[in-house]
Design an enzyme around this catalytic site. Structure first.
Site: not given
Ligand code: ADP
Length: 758
Positions: A663, A706
């Site tokens: 990611s 996140k």
């Protein structure tokens, strides 16, 4: 010699009696009437033979006269002479005839001699009879007897003498010898009587003692019970265990095992080395609840109220828990699917387990699995081990005191594996509804029914949970709290608890919302609320000092007091964000403690085109760096010389290493591109996404965490993969409002929007 025609015959078990009668017509089998003449022929030698021949009878018999026929049909015959049976035969009219002749008697017995011997016999007899109830009768009888023969006759029904022995007496012609034989028989009989008398007496005594003992025992038990009730402190441990085993309702095999151990304890006594172990075992198994609890119908509204009372927010987990309760209600079961709460520390995973127990009206028990490496930790040690213990599951059941607690298995992701077996496979058995009704802990060595236990597992990440175990569970994500939620949690739960713990009354302390918000934003940096709780504890402690010193006035704490009261510096999460330089880009990562932001730094150093990567990077992240490099090279063909004459150094600061390596792809690519183009990217822009060699951006995990971390860190704009747009529904509106969220599907879009390319 006389020949007697016999008209009637009486068959007895011992002998056939033949007697004369005047009435010819009378049938055979009749009992002779009084004073009828009787001829007795001593029994047939072979009772199975019916013919009347000389050799089928003993050759000597007696004659006599029927003297008495009593009501029971007993026939008393006075015997007269011993006779030889010379002949026996059957007349044509079927009557029988006998030819008998008198046997001579040898009168060789001195009368006086017989008298003394009779007296000696009588004395023996009365002594032998003295212990019996019938001694009186014996004495009376012996008084009347005037010969050894009559004595033998009187006692013969009780004497065990065979027909052969009796016949031997009859056969003897010498009176002296006959008397001696009878005397011997009588003495033998007396001895037998004595011995068996003693035996009978001792046997009787044995039975008596037995009955007495059991009666006394029963009485004692009853009295002991009464005493125990009056003085419970005096009951011995063994009795206590006996009682507990009897009352516990254990299953058959558990009861047998417990009784076996109890017997060992009784035998070993107090001083044996094993005693302690036996005690512990009995304590443990009798302390368990073996009773099946009733399945209760749970009112969903009530349950929801309780869940809301205990925890602010957590809408999704609560919803899922209520669904579970509803299913349990409908299926009338005490356990449903096994829920796995996944999320950062302090997000309420464990404490909501307690709340579920409260909502269900059941006992709560927490079993920590962090650091468990041995199978025995789950399943117990065999008792042959020194220091053997039950496993954590049964220990938890024991602590709960019931058979159907809500059991929170904490940190299933921290289970290890060692050479001592795999604890996760043991756990698999615990959680398997097919098997867990007979879960056998090695220490207990008997099965226990875990099928009514409601298991809830918690973990920070699912990555380290073995997939067979993970397959058993249903994952519920605890994504962490927004600042607004944290404020609510602090006000409604954490602060009141802290104040109560420090003995502070509501009237004595006021902490402004601004101060709380400042604590949340400047003094903590977390997805959950653990740090916040600690800060509030510290705050309340220092407030306690001010309250104690003060004059009863309410103490108020504002943001300006925090520095001193918390004795800590605010965390400057935006420190790096102030420096805007080419080659440094902010990324968003998901770690076990929730979301984080990370800064990826890149630099060219003189060299020959090498790629240097530093920081604690996993292999996946290194691959991402390689892809980023190739991708940027292909995007900036005119900068080829730059790559050839320099080494590219990429650094990811420690502590912010994402667990999901790929990611960071977009961040790495953007950082390298920024360096190559020498165009800085605003540090308030963060990004996440996997990148392919062709430059397309694909989906990542942990989006809510996140974005929350980005918001905490002061980020204003976040690039996310377009493929993740779906997940935005899980992101709280508060975050979506504060952050500009930009879904992208190509690296180029990011590079354009950040101003790296035009
Ligand atoms: P975890 O198990 O996720 O690490 P805990 O359940 O131990 O977290 O929670 C830590 C502390 O935070 C507990 O005191 C708990 O009561 C409190 N807490 C967490 N979430 C909430 C919430 N939503 N509402 C109220 N208190 C909460």
């Amino acid at each position: 010699m006389i020949t007697i025609p016999v008209y009637n015959k009486l068959i007895t078990p011992y002998s056939d009696i033949y007697f004369q009668t005047d009435t010819v017509s009378e049938s055979a089998g009749r009992v002779p009437s009084l004073n009828e003449k009787v001829v007795i022929i001593i029994a047939k030698e072979d009772l199975s033979r019916y013919e009347y021949t000389d050799d089928s009878f003993y050759p000597i018999g007696v004659t006599g006269i029927a003297e008495e026929v009593n009501a029971q049909g007993f026939l008393k015959i006075r015997t007269a002479n011993r006779v030889n049976l010379d002949m026996i035969g059957v007349n044509p009219d079927h009557s029988i005839y006998l030819t008998v002749s008198k046997r001579p008697e040898v009168e060789d017995l001195e009368e006086s001699d017989e008298y003394t011997r009779l007296q000696a016999l009588k004395a023996e007899l009365s002594e032998a009879a003295s212990g019996f109830r019938w001694s009186e009768w014996v004495n009376q009888y012996t008084q009347m007897v005037d010969s050894i023969g009559s004595l033998a006759c009187g006692l013969s029904p009780w004497m065990q003498i065979s027909n052969e022995e009796k016949y031997a007496v009859l056969e003897e012609d010498s009176v002296a010898a006959r008397t001696e034989m009878l005397e011997k028989m009588l003495y033998e009989f007396l001895e037998v009587t004595k011995v068996s008398g003693e035996a009978t007496a001792s046997q009787q005594k044995k039975y008596q003692d037995m009955y007495r003992e059991s009666a006394i025992r029963k009485q004692m038990e009853y009295l002991q019970k009464e005493l125990d009730e009056m003085h419970p402190e005096n009951v011995t441990d063994i009795q206590r265990f006996e009682q507990k085993i009897a009352e516990s309702g254990m299953n058959e095999s558990a009861r047998k095992e417990a009784e076996k151990v109890l017997n060992r304890l009784k035998q070993e006594g107090q001083s044996s080395a094993e005693t302690g172990m036996l005690y512990d075992y009995l304590d443990f198994v009798t302390g368990l609840s073996w009773k099946k609890e009733d399945t209760e119908y749970i009112n969903l509204d009530e349950a929801e109220k309780i869940l809301d009372e205990d925890h602010t927010g957590l809408k999704k987990p609560k919803q899922r828990i209520l669904q579970q309760i509803a299913v349990m209600n409908l299926r009338k079961q005490q356990q449903g699917s096994i829920l796995l709460f996944v999320g950062a520390p302090g997000t309420g995973k464990t404490s909501i387990g307690r709340s579920i127990a409260r909502a269900l009206g059941r006992k709560y028990v927490r079993v920590s699995l962090g650091g468990v490496r041995d199978e025995a930790d789950i399943r117990g040690h065999r008792r042959t081990y020194i220091g053997a213990m039950p496993g954590r599951i049964m220990d938890g059941i024991s602590k709960s005191g019931v058979s159907n607690p809500v059991m929170v298995l904490d940190e299933v992701d921290k289970l290890g594996v060692s050479y001592n077996g795999d604890p996760s496979s043991a756990l698999l058995e615990v959680l398997d509804p097919e098997q867990n009704n007979t879960f056998t802990d090695h220490y207990m060595n008997v099965p226990y029914d875990l099928s009514d236990v409601m298991f809830i597992c918690t973990a920070n990440t699912t990555d380290t949970i073995p997939s067979p175990l993970l397959d058993r569970m249903e994952i519920i994500n605890f994504t962490g709290y927004t600042p607004e939620e944290k404020l609510q949690i602090a006000k409604e739960h954490l602060l009141p608890k802290s104040m109560e713990a420090m003995g502070i009354d509501k009237k004595q302390l006021k902490i402004s919302d601004k101060a709380l918000k400042a604590i949340i934003s400047d003094f903590t940096m977390e997805a959950g609320v653990r740090g916040l709780r600690k800060r509030l504890d510290t705050l309340c402690r220092s407030a306690a000092v001010r309250i104690s010193k003060g004059n009863g006035e309410k103490v108020t704490i504002g943001p300006e007091d925090l520095r001193e009261a918390l004795d800590a510096r605010p965390v400057h999460h935006d420190k790096a964000l102030r420096n805007k330089r080419s080659g440094i880009v902010t990324g968003m990562a998901w770690t076990q403690v929730g979301g984080e932001i990370l800064y990826i730094e890149t630099l060219f150093t003189k060299g020959n085109g090498k790629l240097i990567i530093t920081g604690q990077l996993g292999d996946v992240m290194k691959e991402s760096a390689q892809i980023a490099l190739s991708l940027v090279k292909s995007m900036f063909p005119d900068k080829a010389e730059l790559f050839e004459k320099n080494d590219l150094h990429i650094h990811v600061p420690e502590g912010a290493v994402p667990k999901d390596g790929p990611s960071a792809g977009i961040t790495l690519t953007t950082a390298v591109a920024s360096l190559v183009a020498d165009r800085p990217v605003s540090p308030k822009i963060a990004m996440t996404g996997e990148v392919s060699l062709r430059g397309s951006v694909s989906a990542i995990g942990g989006l809510p965490e996140k974005l929350m971390a980005a918001e905490r860190a002061g980020i204003t704009k976040a690039f996310i993969p377009a493929e993740n747009e779906e997940d935005l529904k899980d992101v709280s509106p508060e975050i979506r409002e504060k952050l500009e969220i930009r879904p992208v599907s190509e690296v180029k879009e990011v590079l354009k929007e950040t101003g790296i390319i035009d």
